[in-house]
Design an enzyme around this catalytic site. Structure first.
Site, PDB file in Angstrom:
ATOM      1  N   TRP A 213       0.880  -1.099  -0.072  1.00 24.26           N
ATOM      2  CA  TRP A 213       0.037  -0.102   0.011  1.00 24.26           C
ATOM      3  C   TRP A 213       0.926   1.267  -0.167  1.00 24.26           C
ATOM      4  O   TRP A 213       0.509   2.396  -0.560  1.00 24.26           O
ATOM      5  CB  TRP A 213      -1.004  -0.124   1.182  1.00 24.26           C
ATOM      6  CG  TRP A 213      -1.879  -1.207   1.250  1.00 24.26           C
ATOM      7  CD1 TRP A 213      -1.785  -2.107   2.318  1.00 24.26           C
ATOM      8  CD2 TRP A 213      -2.602  -1.680   0.173  1.00 24.26           C
ATOM      9  NE1 TRP A 213      -2.756  -3.270   2.157  1.00 24.26           N
ATOM     10  CE2 TRP A 213      -3.444  -2.802   0.731  1.00 24.26           C
ATOM     11  CE3 TRP A 213      -3.169  -1.231  -1.066  1.00 24.26           C
ATOM     12  CZ2 TRP A 213      -4.345  -3.605  -0.128  1.00 24.26           C
ATOM     13  CZ3 TRP A 213      -3.992  -2.044  -1.632  1.00 24.26           C
ATOM     14  CH2 TRP A 213      -4.645  -2.986  -1.347  1.00 24.26           C
ATOM     15  N   ASP A 214       2.057   1.161   0.606  1.00 19.74           N
ATOM     16  CA  ASP A 214       2.843   2.086   0.514  1.00 19.74           C
ATOM     17  C   ASP A 214       3.498   2.565  -0.852  1.00 19.74           C
ATOM     18  O   ASP A 214       3.537   3.582  -1.111  1.00 19.74           O
ATOM     19  CB  ASP A 214       3.958   2.076   1.491  1.00 19.74           C
ATOM     20  CG  ASP A 214       3.698   2.415   3.043  1.00 19.74           C
ATOM     21  OD1 ASP A 214       2.901   3.393   3.170  1.00 19.74           O
ATOM     22  OD2 ASP A 214       4.627   1.949   3.867  1.00 19.74           O
ATOM     23  N   PHE A 215       3.777   1.438  -1.345  1.00 19.22           N
ATOM     24  CA  PHE A 215       4.414   1.782  -2.885  1.00 19.22           C
ATOM     25  C   PHE A 215       3.200   2.147  -3.689  1.00 19.22           C
ATOM     26  O   PHE A 215       3.426   3.087  -4.601  1.00 19.22           O
ATOM     27  CB  PHE A 215       4.888   0.570  -3.457  1.00 19.22           C
ATOM     28  CG  PHE A 215       6.405   0.018  -2.651  1.00 19.22           C
ATOM     29  CD1 PHE A 215       7.432   1.174  -2.792  1.00 19.22           C
ATOM     30  CD2 PHE A 215       6.679  -0.842  -1.887  1.00 19.22           C
ATOM     31  CE1 PHE A 215       8.516   1.103  -2.004  1.00 19.22           C
ATOM     32  CE2 PHE A 215       7.964  -0.861  -1.341  1.00 19.22           C
ATOM     33  CZ  PHE A 215       8.872  -0.136  -1.583  1.00 19.22           C
TER      34      PHE A 215
ATOM     35  N   GLY B  23       2.723   5.894  -2.839  1.00 22.60           N
ATOM     36  CA  GLY B  23       3.524   6.765  -3.564  1.00 22.60           C
ATOM     37  C   GLY B  23       3.555   6.798  -5.300  1.00 22.60           C
ATOM     38  O   GLY B  23       3.527   8.046  -5.504  1.00 22.60           O
TER      39      GLY B  23
END
Length: 413
Positions: free
Chosen positions: A167-169, A172
Site C-alpha cells: 500500500w505504501d508503494f 507513492g
C-alpha cells in the site's frame, strides 16, 4: 534516469516509504527533488537494514537522485526555512500532518511574487485524520484473512500479513501521478491546489477497483482461503521431481492449451471433462470450479520430471510460469538482475556498498537512460539549495550552520 521532467523542481519533506517513493519516481524522470530532513535525519534515516557503518540501505535506495537539505526542524527558524523552500519552489510532496508547520496554507502565504501557484501533495493516514501505516491499513483491507492454506478456517485461523509494504508503494506511485495531474492543470491556466491522499483510502479504494468490495456485498459472505491458487482462474504452485517449486497461470485459451501440451495431459484432461460434463477450454469458470482435480493431474506429471525438463517444455509452448526464488536468489539472478537493462552500475552510494541500482521502471526505446544516480549524504546540498532557492549569501549560511539551524553533509560522521 530520463530527463522528461528536468524543468520541474519539487521539495519533499517526508519519511518512511510512500512519500519518498513519490519523490523517487519524479527524480528518476529527471525532476530536481530536494528532500528536507531534520538535521539528525528523519524517522526513516536509520531504518533497517543497516550496514556495519550504520547506513540505511532502505533510505539509500528510496532517495536516489535527490538532493538533501538538513535543517533543525524542531526550531522556529528551521521550520521557517523549510516553508520558504517549499513556497519558493511551488511544488511539495509531504506526509507531515496538515496541522503541522508545513500546511498548504502556510506554504501558500509564504510564496513570493513570481513563484508558481502552490501545489502540494500530502499523504495522510485515514480520511478522518486517524494515523495509519501500511501494515495497519492492510489489516483493515481483508486481504490477510484471505491468505493462507486452503484448510485454514476463516474465523479461527490467524491472518497472514504480506511482508511487502504494497500500500505504501501504490500510494507513492499514485501521489507522483496526482502531483503531475495537478501541475498539468495549473500549467494549463488553472490554479494550484492541495491534493490529499489518505493511505487508507488507497487500500480500500484499490479493493473496490479490483471488484473485491462488490464481490463481498454480492455474495454476502467472505471468500474462502485458496492457498497458492489463483482466484477465479487456473493457477497454482507445483513441485518438480527434484524439489523445485514453480508457479503456473493460465488465464487465456492460449495459456491453457500451452500448459496442457507442455505437461502432455490431454488424455487425462479429456477423461475428466467426460466425467464432469464440461470443456475446460471454455474459459476460467470450469477450470476454477474443478481446480482440485486439475491440480492433481498436473502435479502427478510434475512429480515425475525434473524442473529443467518442465521449464524447457513450458517455454517451448509459450506457457506463463516462474520458478520460486528466495529474495537472495532473486538478487543474484542473471535474468532478473544481471542481464536486465533496468539495472545500472553501482553509483557512489553513501553506504560505500556497491550493488546494481534500479533505473526508472519505464523504458523509452528512443532514449538512452542515464546510469542510476546515488542517494545524497544527509545535508549534502544544504548550502547549494539555500543559496540558489532563497538567495542566501555564504555569510548568512555560515551563521545558520554556527547556530545549529542548518547542517552540512554527514559524509564524515
Amino acid at each position: 534516469m530520463y530527463q522528461l521532467l528536468n524543468d520541474l523542481s519539487i521539495v519533499e519533506v517526508s519519511s518512511f516509504v510512500a512519500s519518498p517513493t513519490a519523490g523517487l519516481y519524479c527524480a528518476q524522470m529527471g525532476a530536481e527533488v530536494i528532500r528536507v530532513d531534520h538535521k539528525a535525519g528523519g524517522l526513516d534515516y536509520d531504518r533497517y537494514m543497516l550496514t556495519k557503518e550504520g547506513r540505511s540501505l532502505s533510505w539509500e535506495n528510496l532517495n536516489r537522485a535527490k538532493k538533501s537539505v538538513a535543517l533543525d526542524l524542531r526550531s522556529g527558524e528551521g521550520r521557517e526555512l523549510c516553508v520558504a523552500l517549499a513556497a519558493n519552489t511551488g511544488q511539495c510532496i509531504t506526509n507531515l500532518p496538515e496541522k503541522s508547520f508545513l500546511s498548504h496554507a502556510a506554504m501558500k502565504v509564504a510564496q513570493p511574487d513570481g513563484a508558481p501557484d502552490m501545489t502540494s501533495v500530502r499523504i495522510m493516514g485515514w480520511h478522518d485524520g486517524r494515523q495509519a501505516m501500511d501494515f495497519t491499513v492492510n489489516a483493515a483491507s481483508g486481504y490477510p484473512l484471505m491468505t493462507g492454506p486452503e484448510e485454514w478456517d476463516l474465523q479461527t485461523a490467524p491472518p497472514v500479513n504480506q511482508v511487502l509494504p504494497a500500500w505504501d508503494f501504490i500510494t507513492g506511485a499514485y501521489c507522483a501521478f496526482a502531483l503531475l495531474a495537478a501541475l498539468r492543470h495549473r500549467d494549463g491556466g488553472g490554479a494550484g491546489s492541495e491534493v490529499r491522499v489518505p493511505l487508507g483510502d488507497v487500500a480500500i479504494g484499490t479493493t473496490a477497483n479490483a471488484g473485491l468490495m462488490a464481490e463481498m456485498l454480492y455474495r454476502g459472505s467472505d471468500r474462502e482461503r485458496l492457498g497458492n491458487a489463483i482466484w477465479g482462474a487456473f493457477g497454482r504452485d507445483f513441485r518438480s521431481k527434484d524439489g523445485v517449486r514453480f508457479m503456473v497461470a493460465a488465464l487465456t485459451s492460449k495459456q491453457w492449451h500451452g500448459l496442457v501440451e507442455a505437461f502432455d495431459v490431454a488424455e487425462p484432461i479429456g477423461e475428466l471433462e467426460a466425467n464432469v460434463g464440461v470443456k475446460f477450454s471454455d474459459g476460467d469458470d470450469p477450470r476454477f470450479k474443478h481446480r482440485h482435480a486439475l491440480f492433481d493431474i498436473f502435479q502427478n506429471v510434475a512429480s515425475g520430471l525434473d524442473y529443467k525438463t518442465l521449464e524447457a517444455r513450458m517455454g517451448a509452448k509459450g506457457c506463463t510460469f516462474e520458478k520460486y526464488r528466495t529474495a537472495h536468489e532473486a538478487a543474484n539472478d542473471p535474468a532478473l538482475v544481471g542481464g536486465n537493462p533496468m539495472f545500472g552500475p553501482s553509483p557512489a552510494n553513501p553506504s560505500g556498498f556497491e550493488y546494481p541500482a534500479a533505473r526508472s521502471f519505464a523504458n523509452i526505446p528512443e532514449q538512452t537512460p542515464a546510469d542510476p544516480a546515488p542517494a545524497p549524504y544527509l545535508g549534502q546540498h544544504s548550502e547549494e539549495v539555500l543559496a540558489e532557492r532563497l538567495g542566501l549569501s555564504s555569510g548568512a549560511i555560515g551563521k545558520l550552520v554556527d547556530a545549529g539551524t542548518l547542517a552540512l553533509s554527514d559524509k564524515d560522521r
